[in-house]
Design a protein around this motif. Structure first.
Motif, PDB file in Angstrom:
ATOM      1  N   ARG A  26       0.060   6.773  -0.043  1.00  8.83           N
ATOM      2  CA  ARG A  26      -0.937   5.984   0.674  1.00  8.83           C
ATOM      3  C   ARG A  26      -1.559   4.912  -0.194  1.00  8.83           C
ATOM      4  O   ARG A  26      -2.272   4.053   0.293  1.00  8.83           O
ATOM      5  CB  ARG A  26      -2.006   6.900   1.255  1.00  8.83           C
ATOM      6  CG  ARG A  26      -1.432   7.757   2.381  1.00  8.83           C
ATOM      7  CD  ARG A  26      -2.484   8.576   3.056  1.00  8.83           C
ATOM      8  NE  ARG A  26      -2.929   9.631   2.142  1.00  8.83           N
ATOM      9  CZ  ARG A  26      -3.992  10.383   2.322  1.00  8.83           C
ATOM     10  NH1 ARG A  26      -4.758  10.199   3.379  1.00  8.83           N
ATOM     11  NH2 ARG A  26      -4.307  11.320   1.462  1.00  8.83           N
ATOM     12  N   GLY A  29       2.544   2.649  -1.025  1.00  9.27           N
ATOM     13  CA  GLY A  29       3.465   2.497   0.091  1.00  9.27           C
ATOM     14  C   GLY A  29       4.900   2.868  -0.198  1.00  9.27           C
ATOM     15  O   GLY A  29       5.752   2.814   0.685  1.00  9.27           O
ATOM     16  N   ARG A  52       9.173  -4.868   1.467  1.00  3.90           N
ATOM     17  CA  ARG A  52       8.831  -3.926   2.531  1.00  3.90           C
ATOM     18  C   ARG A  52       7.370  -3.493   2.450  1.00  3.90           C
ATOM     19  O   ARG A  52       6.644  -3.537   3.438  1.00  3.90           O
ATOM     20  CB  ARG A  52       9.743  -2.692   2.482  1.00  3.90           C
ATOM     21  CG  ARG A  52       9.532  -1.776   3.685  1.00  3.90           C
ATOM     22  CD  ARG A  52      10.166  -0.415   3.553  1.00  3.90           C
ATOM     23  NE  ARG A  52       9.269   0.443   2.782  1.00  3.90           N
ATOM     24  CZ  ARG A  52       9.530   0.946   1.585  1.00  3.90           C
ATOM     25  NH1 ARG A  52      10.675   0.725   1.005  1.00  3.90           N
ATOM     26  NH2 ARG A  52       8.662   1.701   0.971  1.00  3.90           N
ATOM     27  N   ILE A  53       6.925  -3.086   1.251  1.00  2.00           N
ATOM     28  CA  ILE A  53       5.563  -2.551   1.158  1.00  2.00           C
ATOM     29  C   ILE A  53       4.509  -3.631   1.380  1.00  2.00           C
ATOM     30  O   ILE A  53       3.475  -3.363   1.989  1.00  2.00           O
ATOM     31  CB  ILE A  53       5.315  -1.765  -0.151  1.00  2.00           C
ATOM     32  CG1 ILE A  53       5.404  -2.652  -1.376  1.00  2.00           C
ATOM     33  CG2 ILE A  53       6.249  -0.560  -0.229  1.00  2.00           C
ATOM     34  CD1 ILE A  53       5.058  -1.959  -2.689  1.00  2.00           C
ATOM     35  N   THR A  54       4.743  -4.851   0.913  1.00  2.00           N
ATOM     36  CA  THR A  54       3.751  -5.904   1.160  1.00  2.00           C
ATOM     37  C   THR A  54       3.711  -6.276   2.638  1.00  2.00           C
ATOM     38  O   THR A  54       2.640  -6.548   3.180  1.00  2.00           O
ATOM     39  CB  THR A  54       3.980  -7.147   0.279  1.00  2.00           C
ATOM     40  OG1 THR A  54       5.317  -7.617   0.454  1.00  2.00           O
ATOM     41  CG2 THR A  54       3.730  -6.841  -1.186  1.00  2.00           C
ATOM     42  N   ALA A  55       4.850  -6.243   3.329  1.00  3.97           N
ATOM     43  CA  ALA A  55       4.872  -6.494   4.772  1.00  3.97           C
ATOM     44  C   ALA A  55       4.097  -5.411   5.529  1.00  3.97           C
ATOM     45  O   ALA A  55       3.524  -5.671   6.592  1.00  3.97           O
ATOM     46  CB  ALA A  55       6.314  -6.563   5.272  1.00  3.97           C
ATOM     47  N   GLU A  56       4.056  -4.221   4.963  1.00  3.42           N
ATOM     48  CA  GLU A  56       3.338  -3.098   5.581  1.00  3.42           C
ATOM     49  C   GLU A  56       1.879  -3.020   5.143  1.00  3.42           C
ATOM     50  O   GLU A  56       1.158  -2.097   5.514  1.00  3.42           O
ATOM     51  CB  GLU A  56       4.054  -1.783   5.247  1.00  3.42           C
ATOM     52  CG  GLU A  56       5.439  -1.697   5.868  1.00  3.42           C
ATOM     53  CD  GLU A  56       6.226  -0.481   5.407  1.00  3.42           C
ATOM     54  OE1 GLU A  56       5.762   0.252   4.506  1.00  3.42           O
ATOM     55  OE2 GLU A  56       7.329  -0.268   5.951  1.00  3.42           O
ATOM     56  N   GLY A  57       1.437  -3.963   4.322  1.00  3.27           N
ATOM     57  CA  GLY A  57       0.035  -3.992   3.914  1.00  3.27           C
ATOM     58  C   GLY A  57      -0.290  -3.248   2.635  1.00  3.27           C
ATOM     59  O   GLY A  57      -1.451  -2.975   2.344  1.00  3.27           O
ATOM     60  N   TYR A  58       0.700  -2.923   1.878  1.00  2.00           N
ATOM     61  CA  TYR A  58       0.501  -2.246   0.596  1.00  2.00           C
ATOM     62  C   TYR A  58       0.666  -3.255  -0.529  1.00  2.00           C
ATOM     63  O   TYR A  58       1.214  -4.319  -0.314  1.00  2.00           O
ATOM     64  CB  TYR A  58       1.547  -1.135   0.416  1.00  2.00           C
ATOM     65  CG  TYR A  58       1.368   0.026   1.348  1.00  2.00           C
ATOM     66  CD1 TYR A  58       0.481   1.044   1.052  1.00  2.00           C
ATOM     67  CD2 TYR A  58       2.095   0.097   2.529  1.00  2.00           C
ATOM     68  CE1 TYR A  58       0.329   2.130   1.910  1.00  2.00           C
ATOM     69  CE2 TYR A  58       1.944   1.159   3.389  1.00  2.00           C
ATOM     70  CZ  TYR A  58       1.056   2.179   3.071  1.00  2.00           C
ATOM     71  OH  TYR A  58       0.912   3.242   3.919  1.00  2.00           O
TER      72      TYR A  58
END
Length: 63
Positions: A26, A29, A52-58
């Motif tokens: 959490r 990501g 992937r993680i930056t696109a998901e807000g991480y």
């Protein structure tokens, strides 16, 4: 134009590690496997994870 790769830290880890309820941290990501394999990944593999993680807000510092 400057590449985002050159402005990122070496790892997405934000020292807010928690995989209590699933296999995704959490804080950063990444999956448990991605965290374990990070130092062995190629730059291209790391870039895919970063995208992937930056696109998901991480990464999230206050999860």
């Amino acid at each position: 134009m400057q590449n985002s790769r050159s402005t990122r830290p070496d790892t997405p880890c934000v020292a807010v590690c928690s995989t209590t309820f699933d296999e995704v941290c959490r804080g950063c990501g990444r999956t448990v496997d991605e965290v374990a394999q990070w130092v062995f990944m190629s730059d291209e593999e790391k870039e895919c994870v970063w995208e992937r993680i930056t696109a998901e807000g991480y990464p999230r510092r206050n999860s």
